[in-house]
Design a protein around this motif. Structure first.
Motif, PDB file in Angstrom:
ATOM      1  N   ILE A 147      39.397 -54.717-107.344  1.00  0.00           N
ATOM      2  CA  ILE A 147      39.146 -53.310-107.028  1.00  0.00           C
ATOM      3  C   ILE A 147      39.165 -52.472-108.299  1.00  0.00           C
ATOM      4  O   ILE A 147      38.292 -51.637-108.522  1.00  0.00           O
ATOM      5  CB  ILE A 147      40.194 -52.773-106.035  1.00  0.00           C
ATOM      6  N   THR A 148      40.176 -52.706-109.138  1.00  0.00           N
ATOM      7  CA  THR A 148      40.305 -51.920-110.362  1.00  0.00           C
ATOM      8  C   THR A 148      39.313 -52.349-111.431  1.00  0.00           C
ATOM      9  O   THR A 148      38.885 -51.533-112.261  1.00  0.00           O
ATOM     10  CB  THR A 148      41.724 -52.052-110.923  1.00  0.00           C
ATOM     11  N   VAL A 184      32.704 -55.819-108.572  1.00  0.00           N
ATOM     12  CA  VAL A 184      33.844 -54.933-108.321  1.00  0.00           C
ATOM     13  C   VAL A 184      33.520 -53.942-107.205  1.00  0.00           C
ATOM     14  O   VAL A 184      34.333 -53.706-106.306  1.00  0.00           O
ATOM     15  CB  VAL A 184      34.245 -54.194-109.617  1.00  0.00           C
ATOM     16  N   MET A 185      32.315 -53.368-107.245  1.00  0.00           N
ATOM     17  CA  MET A 185      31.931 -52.372-106.246  1.00  0.00           C
ATOM     18  C   MET A 185      31.899 -52.956-104.847  1.00  0.00           C
ATOM     19  O   MET A 185      32.271 -52.280-103.873  1.00  0.00           O
ATOM     20  CB  MET A 185      30.556 -51.791-106.601  1.00  0.00           C
ATOM     21  N   ASN A 212      33.827 -55.239-103.503  1.00  0.00           N
ATOM     22  CA  ASN A 212      35.190 -55.275-102.962  1.00  0.00           C
ATOM     23  C   ASN A 212      35.759 -53.881-102.781  1.00  0.00           C
ATOM     24  O   ASN A 212      36.535 -53.630-101.860  1.00  0.00           O
ATOM     25  CB  ASN A 212      36.082 -56.111-103.884  1.00  0.00           C
ATOM     26  N   ARG A 213      35.365 -52.957-103.650  1.00  0.00           N
ATOM     27  CA  ARG A 213      35.814 -51.564-103.496  1.00  0.00           C
ATOM     28  C   ARG A 213      35.295 -50.959-102.203  1.00  0.00           C
ATOM     29  O   ARG A 213      35.993 -50.192-101.540  1.00  0.00           O
ATOM     30  CB  ARG A 213      35.335 -50.726-104.688  1.00  0.00           C
ATOM     31  N   PHE A 244      37.622 -49.435 -99.450  1.00  0.00           N
ATOM     32  CA  PHE A 244      37.470 -48.019 -99.092  1.00  0.00           C
ATOM     33  C   PHE A 244      37.314 -47.844 -97.582  1.00  0.00           C
ATOM     34  O   PHE A 244      37.925 -46.953 -96.982  1.00  0.00           O
ATOM     35  CB  PHE A 244      36.259 -47.430 -99.825  1.00  0.00           C
TER      36      PHE A 244
END
Length: 394
Positions: free
Chosen positions: A5-6, A133-134, A136-137, A141
């Protein structure tokens, strides 16, 4: 897990890493067994999915109607239950669609790996990492948004000594004893928690897959724009690079052909019920709800919009990216190449002319305009109900 995520600590990532949270979530809710799943896992899967997918939509919808007709619950409780029950109607369809397509979704990973292998430039690899990353974000979210709605829904009733939802359980009376009351609370929390977990997965996966495919389309546009500009490459090298770009484009189209029928069914199901859900939610918010219910209903309203908005947005971006490809082909350095290169470039230009537009069951385009139209239609329904004087009679 949180580095997904980070983005910290991840130097190189593959496109398939964008789906880690999604597939792990599918394992948790029992629709994607792990490699060495035992009897306990299948018992868990049967329990969760029977309650959430089979029993829940029926008992929630029928139960709130029965309780309201018997004056057991208030109008606010009935509308709060109805707005959630309408969403539950589409859950079995979405669950069946995604569950039956999990093997096809995993089958896209070799093609994605082949696409990733073509890019070695730092800026290209950074774009792939961003997509991983996006993805999983987006799942995270969705999860946090639905969790906020759940907390604002269940905490006020619990503070007041009431069951969070009072979902109807046949032949069960929560007022009979303290034990029955706590049993009702446990059932309500279990049902709501795992229903929302299911919704997170089925509402987010489309956005993730479209975003990853759109990323590879952007990479292809960049790559095509560089064709013929490297003075160190021979004409044969440039031709081979062009042919590989054509193959890449075909692989992207294959990925879209795999994912579109799956997204088409789930988003179409959501399109069918979104207007009625938003309308009922607004009626509850503006006519009947107290302050705490208004907050919960507002969060629910936003969550319902969230179910379709990201997918529609990324589908619109995908179409825009596809329209950049013919321009990139035209502006590459084809005038200085040989006849073979020009023949292939004409073929490529011809097949790249058609912009990519995802459709919901071949009836509605999946884009921002459709999403806004459905939201506007819900406001029209709300205005019609308001003109009937329901608010004044409350």
């Amino acid at each position: 897990m949180f580095e997904l995520i980070t983005g910290r600590g991840i130097r190189n990532a593959a496109s398939k890493d964008a789906f880690i949270y999604f597939f792990k979530g599918c394992t948790i809710v029992g629709i994607s067994p792990p490699k060495y799943a035992g009897p306990l896992y299948y018992m868990w899967s049967f329990l969760v999915n029977t309650i959430c997918i089979v029993i829940g939509p029926i008992t929630a919808t029928v139960g709130f109607v029965i309780k309201y007709m018997q004056n057991i619950i208030t109008t606010v409780q009935f509308l709060s239950g109805l707005q959630a029950s309408l969403n539950l109607i589409g859950l079995p369809v979405k669950c069946l669609t995604v569950t039956s397509a999990l093997n096809r979704l995993r089958g896209m990973e070799p093609t994605l790996a082949a696409l990733d292998a073509r890019y070695t430039r730092p800026e290209d690899m950074a774009l792939i990492r961003k997509a991983a990353v996006m993805g999983n974000r987006l799942v995270f979210f969705f999860g946090m948004s639905y969790l906020m709605y759940m907390l604002f829904t269940v905490i006020p009733p619990l503070i007041n000594g009431k069951a969070p939802l009072s979902v109807w359980i046949p032949f069960y009376d929560e007022h009979q004893s303290t034990m029955h009351f706590f049993g009702q609370i446990v059932y309500d929390l279990f049902l709501m928690g795992f229903v929302l977990f299911h919704q997170v997965l089925y509402d987010s996966y489309g956005s993730v897959y479209i975003y990853v495919i759109s990323t590879h389309l952007q990479l292809l546009v960049r790559r095509v724009g560089r064709l013929g500009t490297d003075a160190t490459k021979s004409k044969d090298d440039n031709l081979n690079e062009l042919v590989d770009c054509v193959v890449t484009h075909q692989q992207i189209l294959e990925l879209l052909a795999t994912i579109e029928p799956i997204i088409s069914k789930t988003i179409f199901t959501q399109f069918l019920i979104i207007s009625s859900i938003l309308c009922v939610t607004m009626v509850n918010m503006f006519f009947f709800a107290d302050r705490s219910t208004q907050i919960a209903s507002t969060l629910y309203f936003l969550c319902v919009l969230l179910q379709t908005s990201p997918c529609c947005y990324f589908a619109t971006e995908l179409k825009a990216d596809s329209e950049k490809l013919p321009l990139a082909i035209f502006h590459c350095n084809w005038p200085e190449q040989d006849r073979r290169f020009r023949k292939v470039i004409l073929y490529f230009m011809h097949h790249a002319q058609l912009s990519i537009e995802l459709m919901a069951m071949q009836l509605f385009p999946i884009n921002v305009a459709t999403n806004i139209s459905l939201a506007k239609f819900s406001f029209t329904l709300f205005t019609f109900i308001k003109e009937m004087g329901i608010g004044q009679e409350a």
